[in-house]
Enzyme design. Structure first.
Site: not given
Ligand code: CP3
Length: 361
Positions: A35, A39, A48, A84, A161
């Site tokens: 990752r 963010r 973003r 993703d 998921y």
């Protein structure tokens, strides 16, 4: 701000990462971070503020821009595609949304046999062509600076998921399906494995130079259930990729990462992966002993160590390098993804520490 490695230039491309994946001797362990784009980086937040997460994934120029951000800042030894693991759920017919401060939501979860039968097996080029376009764009932009890693979710983690409809702490619906209707669970996992294999093969054809399969939530399983519902399908994906023409033309090393791998290492060694990603709950000397010498290892600093002051952080980095030992086949990484509240300056401390400590030893 930058910590560019001296190997990273156009005339001598930095292939430390690929050499370590193949367990060839390297002058120092390569370093990248799960990752690594995201963010915690202000330059990602700036992109973003103009574009939604899925729009970044679906716009190759933006995906390329954010993929390169952590390389420009820290000089990592590998790039990882910005995308993703949940992208294939949309063309499979399950839907996919990312809800601010909630996380991923799958509007049409699959909970029974009828739901499994309705799933589409999407053609990656026509339904997820933007991913392959992003890979081609990133390879062009990298111009050989460092290798590019493609990735996908392992079938079991994708199933959590698809069945829960989002993230979970206890996975009641997933375990309900596995234990209550194993036949339906196996049908779902087979479809997910075949979709994942086709998707990852398309990434290799587009130019991904290594592939990581994330089994982020397989650690919730008892050993026998891990073998039956996670490992068997990770192996199915790996075998399919390794027998594909894409792989014959471009034998990209395959990395299998299981978060919470310690109970299953002997089994994981048989998955067929070239590299095993190891989380921080086990020391790398023990992990290597139990995995044997047929695979390289990747890991395994606890991501919360990046909250430490520089000196204790450097000590933690030294400990990971020490436990990894001097045998070929270690790629330095965190034991799971970098956390959003991480201070980028600490990442710089970590990367420099890997370089300096391995130069000393
Ligand atoms: O540099 C990189 O590694 C970025 C590419 C990347 C993302 N997701 C971008 C992302 C990768 C490799 C992933 C993998 C991923 N996605 C995993 C496996 C890795 C792991 O951490 O175990 C999982 C489980 C997911 C599913 C997912 N995507 C969740 C649970 C969330 C929300 C919470 C979170 O971690 O952010 C996402 C969203 C997501 N994926 C973001 C990013 C940058 C944040 C989206 C935003 O900007 O709002």
């Amino acid at each position: 701000m930058t910590a560019q490695s001296s190997e990273a230039s156009f005339d001598s491309p930095n292939d430390l990462f690929l050499r370590a994946c193949r367990r060839e001797p390297v002058p120092r362990p390569p370093v990248w971070m799960m990752r690594q784009a995201g963010r915690y980086l202000p330059e990602y937040q700036a992109v973003r503020s103009r574009a939604a997460f899925l729009d970044i994934c679906k716009t190759p120029e933006l995906a390329c821009e954010v993929t390169l951000q952590p390389l420009d800042r820290f000089g990592f030894d590998a790039a990882i595609l910005f995308s993703d693991i949940l992208i294939p759920l949309q063309p499979m017919g399950l839907g996919l949304e990312f809800v601010e401060s909630v996380g991923p939501q799958i509007p049409n979860p699959v909970r029974d046999r009828a739901g499994v039968r309705r799933l589409a097996a999407p053609d990656p080029e026509s339904s997820m062509g933007f991913v392959m376009d992003a890979i081609r764009e990133i390879r062009r932009a990298l111009a050989g600076r460092v290798p590019l890693i493609g990735f996908g979710g392992a079938p079991f983690t994708m199933a959590t998921y698809a069945v829960e409809g989002g993230g979970s702490k206890t996975y009641p619906h997933t375990k309900g399906l596995l234990f209550g209707d194993p036949e339906a669970a196996h049908a779902l996992l087979t479809t997910l494995a075949d979709t994942t294999a086709a998707y990852l093969e398309a990434q290799i054809r587009a130019g991904a130079q290594a592939i990581q399969m994330f089994d982020s939530w397989a650690g919730i399983l008892a050993p026998r259930d891990f073998r039956e519902f996670a490992l068997a399908y990770a192996r199915r994906v790996i075998e399919s990729i390794k027998s594909s023409s894409a792989y014959r033309d471009n034998p990209a090393p395959l990395i299998y990462f299981v978060n919470g791998c310690a109970p299953y290492l002997e089994d994981i060694a048989t998955a067929g992966a070239d590299v095993v990603g190891v989380d921080w709950r086990i020391d790398l000397d023990e992990a290597r002993r139990r995995l044997g010498d047929g695979v390289a290892v990747q890991g395994n600093l606890d991501p919360t160590c990046l909250f430490l002051e520089p000196e204790p952080l450097r000590e933690r980095v030294a400990e990971v390098l020490d436990k990894a030992g001097s045998a070929p086949g270690h790629i330095f990484n965190l034991g799971h993804g970098v956390l959003p509240m991480t201070n980028p300056e600490r990442v710089d401390v970590m990367v420099r520490a890997v370089r300096e400590q391995s130069a000393r030893s």
